[in-house]
Write a protein that holds these residues in place. Structure first.
Motif, mmCIF file in Angstrom:
data_model
loop_
_atom_site.group_PDB
_atom_site.id
_atom_site.type_symbol
_atom_site.label_atom_id
_atom_site.label_comp_id
_atom_site.label_asym_id
_atom_site.label_seq_id
_atom_site.Cartn_x
_atom_site.Cartn_y
_atom_site.Cartn_z
ATOM 1 N N MET A 14 0.847 -1.190 0.000
ATOM 2 C CA MET A 14 0.000 0.000 0.000
ATOM 3 C C MET A 14 0.884 1.244 0.000
ATOM 4 S SD MET A 14 -1.372 0.502 3.921
ATOM 5 C CE MET A 14 -1.044 -1.099 4.656
ATOM 6 N N ALA A 15 0.445 2.273 -0.713
ATOM 7 C CA ALA A 15 1.183 3.529 -0.761
ATOM 8 C C ALA A 15 0.784 4.394 0.434
ATOM 9 C CB ALA A 15 0.898 4.257 -2.064
ATOM 10 N N LEU A 16 1.751 5.031 1.062
ATOM 11 C CA LEU A 16 1.468 5.898 2.189
ATOM 12 C C LEU A 16 0.941 7.240 1.691
ATOM 13 C CD1 LEU A 16 3.358 3.720 3.481
ATOM 14 C CD2 LEU A 16 4.187 5.525 4.990
ATOM 15 N N THR A 17 -0.059 7.756 2.386
ATOM 16 C CA THR A 17 -0.588 9.066 2.049
ATOM 17 C C THR A 17 0.376 10.153 2.514
ATOM 18 O OG1 THR A 17 -1.776 9.335 4.138
ATOM 19 C CG2 THR A 17 -2.913 8.163 2.354
ATOM 20 N N ASP A 18 0.138 11.370 2.081
ATOM 21 C CA ASP A 18 0.982 12.488 2.518
ATOM 22 C C ASP A 18 0.921 12.651 4.033
ATOM 23 O OD1 ASP A 18 1.666 12.967 -0.091
ATOM 24 O OD2 ASP A 18 0.272 14.640 -0.374
ATOM 25 N N THR A 19 -0.269 12.477 4.587
ATOM 26 C CA THR A 19 -0.412 12.586 6.044
ATOM 27 C C THR A 19 0.379 11.502 6.757
ATOM 28 O OG1 THR A 19 -2.616 13.556 5.801
ATOM 29 C CG2 THR A 19 -2.071 12.606 7.942
ATOM 30 N N GLN A 20 0.322 10.288 6.242
ATOM 31 C CA GLN A 20 1.075 9.188 6.855
ATOM 32 C C GLN A 20 2.572 9.389 6.702
ATOM 33 O OE1 GLN A 20 -0.864 6.080 4.648
ATOM 34 N NE2 GLN A 20 -2.284 5.579 6.318
ATOM 35 N N LEU A 21 2.996 9.900 5.556
ATOM 36 C CA LEU A 21 4.419 10.175 5.367
ATOM 37 C C LEU A 21 4.924 11.181 6.389
ATOM 38 C CD1 LEU A 21 4.570 10.360 1.464
ATOM 39 C CD2 LEU A 21 5.712 8.656 2.903
ATOM 40 N N GLU A 22 4.089 12.145 6.723
ATOM 41 C CA GLU A 22 4.486 13.130 7.735
ATOM 42 C C GLU A 22 4.430 12.535 9.133
ATOM 43 O OE1 GLU A 22 3.344 17.630 9.329
ATOM 44 O OE2 GLU A 22 2.315 16.781 7.575
ATOM 45 N N HIS A 81 10.243 7.403 11.475
ATOM 46 C CA HIS A 81 10.460 5.975 11.223
ATOM 47 C C HIS A 81 11.044 5.763 9.828
ATOM 48 C CE1 HIS A 81 7.508 3.801 14.204
ATOM 49 N NE2 HIS A 81 8.576 4.294 14.793
ATOM 50 N N ILE A 82 10.470 6.455 8.873
ATOM 51 C CA ILE A 82 10.806 6.216 7.471
ATOM 52 C C ILE A 82 12.259 6.556 7.164
ATOM 53 C CG2 ILE A 82 10.253 6.937 5.103
ATOM 54 C CD1 ILE A 82 7.317 7.243 6.095
ATOM 55 N N VAL A 83 12.813 7.546 7.867
ATOM 56 C CA VAL A 83 14.216 7.907 7.618
ATOM 57 C C VAL A 83 15.193 6.912 8.243
ATOM 58 C CG1 VAL A 83 13.699 10.356 7.370
ATOM 59 C CG2 VAL A 83 14.332 9.464 9.616
ATOM 60 N N LEU A 84 14.698 6.048 9.125
ATOM 61 C CA LEU A 84 15.557 5.019 9.702
ATOM 62 C C LEU A 84 15.801 3.925 8.671
ATOM 63 C CD1 LEU A 84 13.841 4.592 13.196
ATOM 64 C CD2 LEU A 84 16.093 5.608 12.788
ATOM 65 N N LYS A 85 17.063 3.619 8.389
ATOM 66 C CA LYS A 85 17.339 2.584 7.387
ATOM 67 C C LYS A 85 16.853 1.219 7.857
ATOM 68 C CE LYS A 85 22.187 1.859 8.839
ATOM 69 N NZ LYS A 85 21.991 0.519 9.405
ATOM 70 N N ILE A 101 14.058 0.662 9.414
ATOM 71 C CA ILE A 101 12.601 0.623 9.271
ATOM 72 C C ILE A 101 12.201 1.006 7.856
ATOM 73 C CG2 ILE A 101 10.388 1.480 10.128
ATOM 74 C CD1 ILE A 101 11.764 -0.078 12.255
ATOM 75 N N GLY A 102 12.377 2.271 7.519
ATOM 76 C CA GLY A 102 12.083 2.749 6.171
ATOM 77 C C GLY A 102 10.610 2.635 5.808
ATOM 78 N N GLY A 103 10.313 2.923 4.572
ATOM 79 C CA GLY A 103 8.931 2.837 4.098
ATOM 80 C C GLY A 103 8.396 1.428 4.133
ATOM 81 N N ALA A 104 9.237 0.452 3.805
ATOM 82 C CA ALA A 104 8.787 -0.948 3.795
ATOM 83 C C ALA A 104 8.433 -1.417 5.200
ATOM 84 C CB ALA A 104 9.869 -1.837 3.193
ATOM 85 N N GLY A 105 9.272 -1.066 6.166
ATOM 86 C CA GLY A 105 8.994 -1.450 7.553
ATOM 87 C C GLY A 105 7.745 -0.787 8.088
ATOM 88 N N GLN A 106 7.549 0.477 7.717
ATOM 89 C CA GLN A 106 6.348 1.176 8.163
ATOM 90 C C GLN A 106 5.095 0.548 7.571
ATOM 91 O OE1 GLN A 106 6.233 3.648 10.521
ATOM 92 N NE2 GLN A 106 4.053 3.179 10.411
ATOM 93 N N ALA A 141 1.118 4.782 18.299
ATOM 94 C CA ALA A 141 1.904 5.874 17.728
ATOM 95 C C ALA A 141 2.750 5.396 16.559
ATOM 96 C CB ALA A 141 2.799 6.486 18.806
ATOM 97 N N ALA A 142 3.199 4.134 16.624
ATOM 98 C CA ALA A 142 4.023 3.564 15.556
ATOM 99 C C ALA A 142 3.210 3.237 14.312
ATOM 100 C CB ALA A 142 4.726 2.303 16.052
ATOM 101 N N GLY A 143 1.884 3.243 14.432
ATOM 102 C CA GLY A 143 1.044 2.999 13.265
ATOM 103 C C GLY A 143 0.650 1.563 13.049
ATOM 104 N N VAL A 144 0.709 0.734 14.104
ATOM 105 C CA VAL A 144 0.243 -0.648 13.964
ATOM 106 C C VAL A 144 -1.208 -0.627 13.483
ATOM 107 C CG1 VAL A 144 -0.362 -2.739 15.242
ATOM 108 C CG2 VAL A 144 1.839 -1.614 15.646
ATOM 109 N N GLY A 145 -1.503 -1.380 12.437
ATOM 110 C CA GLY A 145 -2.799 -1.284 11.778
ATOM 111 C C GLY A 145 -3.978 -1.672 12.635
ATOM 112 N N THR A 146 -3.879 -2.811 13.322
ATOM 113 C CA THR A 146 -4.952 -3.292 14.181
ATOM 114 C C THR A 146 -4.378 -3.715 15.515
ATOM 115 O OG1 THR A 146 -6.235 -4.089 12.288
ATOM 116 C CG2 THR A 146 -6.822 -4.960 14.448
#
Length: 267
Positions: free
Chosen positions: A1-9, A14-18, A20-25, A51-56
């Motif tokens: 799934m593609a992250l929205t602009d809000t999720q990217l912010e 997390h995403i800048v951590l190598k 974790i990154g986008g795939a880990g998020q 806060a970490a964004g766990v889906g469920t």
């Protein structure tokens, strides 16, 4: 799934951590985590997982909020006294991250429902306050082949481990279960409770946060798993140590055809 602009912010740090990154998020956002107990350990664990964004996030707790809880159970507040802890926790999560889906299980975990409930999730974080439930959760996770991150606290000390007994370590040996650490429950009344012995509130924050971190690591694949090891924290001496855990050959889970009703009896 593609992250929205809000999720990217929201998840930018997390995403800048190598590691974790986008795939880990994205893995976190797809994950289903069951938290046993919305108390001292569950409170920080639930907040950081949300806060970490766990889906469920599923929450198992059949208790209500009391005034004496608020010294350490930071997901609840004074306005929620006498309300079910699951509902109070769900409202706090919604305020923090409305994208997280929360499943409420306002029941006591038993041999009749544990396996079915745990099978619905990818990973379990156990922050319960009694040995019988710890054995039950461990056995159900073994049978369902779900990783378990288990934490426990005393007045000024805590311990944490990840259990994946369905897997093997680097040498090909089966990894331990909770029963390898604690073969059987102490006799009733022989182990002090927080009501009788007391507990420093911030300690549960330390251990619950570490528990959430290990869950995040297991989901994202970051770092080294705590499976096969036990982390022990002495708050009075501000000292951490890690010891190796081995699979106990006398563990009843080693038997063929083990069932949760049989194993729960050993607790």
């Amino acid at each position: 799934m593609a992250l929205t602009d809000t999720q990217l912010e929201r998840y930018a740090r997390h995403i800048v951590l190598k590691e974790i990154g986008g795939a880990g998020q994205q893995k976190l956002m797809k994950a289903r985590v069951l938290v046993i107990g919305a108390g001292g350990l569950g409170s920080p664990a639930l907040l950081y997982l949300a806060a970490a964004g766990v889906g469920t996030i599923g929450i198992v707790d059949d208790d209500a909020v009391s005034l004496s809880n608020l010294q350490r159970q930071i997901i609840h507040d004074t306005d929620n006294i006498d309300r079910p802890k699951t509902e109070s926790a769900a409202e706090a999560i919604a305020r923090l991250n409305p994208d997280v889906k929360v499943d409420l299980h306002s029941v006591r975990l038993t041999a009749a429902n544990a396996l079915d409930l745990i099978s619905q999730y990818d990973i379990v974080a156990d922050g319960c306050d009694n040995f019988a439930t710890r054995f039950l959760v461990s056995d159900a996770c073994f049978l369902a082949k779900k990783p378990l991150v288990s934490a426990a606290v005393g007045p000024f000390e805590g311990q944490l481990s990840t259990f994946k007994p369905y897997a093997q370590d680097d040498s090909g040996e089966a990894l331990p279960t909770y029963r390898c650490l604690v073969p059987e429950a102490p006799p009733p009344g022989s182990f002090p409770t927080c009501e009788t012995a007391g507990i420093i509130g911030a300690l549960t924050g330390v251990m619950g946060s570490l528990q959430a971190l290990e869950v995040i690591k297991e989901i994202s694949g970051a770092g080294t798993s705590l499976a096969g090891k036990l982390l022990i924290y002495d708050a009075l001496d501000t000292r951490f140590r890690t010891i190796r855990l081995k699979r106990d050959p006398k563990n009843p889970l080693n038997g063929e055809g083990a069932r949760i009703t049989d194993l729960a009896h050993h607790a």
